[in-house]
Design a protein around this motif. Structure first.
Motif, PDB file in Angstrom:
ATOM      1  N   ILE A 163     -26.962   3.082  76.103  1.00  0.00           N
ATOM      2  CA  ILE A 163     -26.550   1.793  76.667  1.00  0.00           C
ATOM      3  C   ILE A 163     -27.465   0.670  76.191  1.00  0.00           C
ATOM      4  O   ILE A 163     -27.000  -0.404  75.792  1.00  0.00           O
ATOM      5  CB  ILE A 163     -26.544   1.872  78.206  1.00  0.00           C
ATOM      6  N   THR A 164     -28.764   0.901  76.213  1.00  0.00           N
ATOM      7  CA  THR A 164     -29.719  -0.163  75.891  1.00  0.00           C
ATOM      8  C   THR A 164     -29.955  -0.308  74.389  1.00  0.00           C
ATOM      9  O   THR A 164     -30.025  -1.434  73.874  1.00  0.00           O
ATOM     10  CB  THR A 164     -31.061   0.072  76.601  1.00  0.00           C
ATOM     11  N   ASN A 165     -30.077   0.802  73.679  1.00  0.00           N
ATOM     12  CA  ASN A 165     -30.442   0.730  72.260  1.00  0.00           C
ATOM     13  C   ASN A 165     -29.240   0.565  71.333  1.00  0.00           C
ATOM     14  O   ASN A 165     -29.292  -0.199  70.366  1.00  0.00           O
ATOM     15  CB  ASN A 165     -31.230   1.972  71.856  1.00  0.00           C
ATOM     16  N   GLU A 166     -28.146   1.294  71.607  1.00  0.00           N
ATOM     17  CA  GLU A 166     -26.993   1.237  70.708  1.00  0.00           C
ATOM     18  C   GLU A 166     -26.001   0.140  71.106  1.00  0.00           C
ATOM     19  O   GLU A 166     -25.485  -0.580  70.252  1.00  0.00           O
ATOM     20  CB  GLU A 166     -26.302   2.601  70.642  1.00  0.00           C
ATOM     21  N   LEU A 167     -25.729   0.020  72.408  1.00  0.00           N
ATOM     22  CA  LEU A 167     -24.812  -1.019  72.854  1.00  0.00           C
ATOM     23  C   LEU A 167     -25.523  -2.355  73.031  1.00  0.00           C
ATOM     24  O   LEU A 167     -24.877  -3.410  73.043  1.00  0.00           O
ATOM     25  CB  LEU A 167     -24.129  -0.611  74.170  1.00  0.00           C
ATOM     26  N   GLY A 168     -26.837  -2.319  73.204  1.00  0.00           N
ATOM     27  CA  GLY A 168     -27.601  -3.557  73.331  1.00  0.00           C
ATOM     28  C   GLY A 168     -27.493  -4.220  74.695  1.00  0.00           C
ATOM     29  O   GLY A 168     -27.736  -5.416  74.826  1.00  0.00           O
TER      30      GLY A 168
END
Length: 236
Positions: A163-168
């Motif tokens: 959620i945080t790293n790939e979707l931003g």
């Protein structure tokens, strides 16, 4: 441009935070707010629902909607696992076993928790083992339109990293309730519990920075390894 209900939600939230609407004060009724914001009562209801879920407003039957006591300027309570168990335990020690990963139409109770209607959701059941010792059984629901592209290999690692790293996206907050309960059939099967054992259940609703609910979950912990930690921060 954000949807109208989000604009209303942000404005009322700012008024609460800036004490324009004060603690225990009744806010204007739906008709008045709809006229003020030049929108429908349905839009107002959706905005207020978000604020009720976030604990900023409270509805009193037959009376109206009031500003709930805001403790954020005095005390903040944080769970040490809000960022996910993968942050708490290294990958060397934590193993995630996917038991169920499916796409479903949410039952009414789950839809209400996620503040959605008929959108499809992920249903996830994972067993989390620490040093090969099964300790946590997670039942998680996420709206697909909020968290797109989730794959099984993400579940075997860290969903929050995806959620945080790939979707931003930025994870903003989580509302958590804790209770003890009898072990159910899945708890007994996957956590190696007996008929007389009980579990500690964490029920959690998680929000992104944009105010959207991205997760409703129930995690069952073995009582003998569960530990609750909080950090109290005095902001007076």
């Amino acid at each position: 441009m954000p949807p109208k209900y989000k604009v209303v939600y942000e404005d009322i939230k700012n008024k609460i935070n800036n004490y324009i609407y004060k603690t225990n004060e009744k806010i204007p009724d739906g008709d008045s707010l709809a006229e003020c914001y030049n929108c429908s009562k349905l839009t107002i209801a959706k905005a207020l629902d978000l604020l009720v879920q976030e604990g900023m407003l409270i509805r009193r039957q037959g009376s109206g909607t009031y500003v709930k006591e805001n403790l954020s300027n005095r005390t903040t309570i944080e769970l040490d696992n809000i960022s996910g168990y993968s942050k708490k335990f290294s990958t060397e020690h934590l193993k995630s076993t996917v038991i169920d990963f499916s796409i479903i139409t949410p039952p009414k109770e789950i839809a209400e928790k996620l503040n959605i209607t008929d959108e499809y959701i992920y249903k996830i059941l994972r067993l989390r083992s620490v040093d090969n010792d099964p300790q946590i059984l997670e039942e998680t629901y996420m709206p697909i339109y909020v968290i797109p592209g989730l794959k099984e290999h993400h579940l075997e690692g860290s969903i929050y990293d995806y959620i945080t790293n790939e979707l931003g996206f930025k994870i903003q907050s989580a509302h958590i309730s804790i209770k003890g309960d009898e072990a159910n059939s899945n708890d007994k099967l996957y956590l190696n519990l007996t008929e007389s054992d009980f579990i500690i259940e964490l029920e959690k609703i998680c929000y992104l920075e944009n105010g959207k609910i991205f997760e409703y979950s129930k995690t069952h912990h073995r009582y003998d390894v569960f530990k609750f930690n909080t950090v109290l921060v005095n902001n007076i």
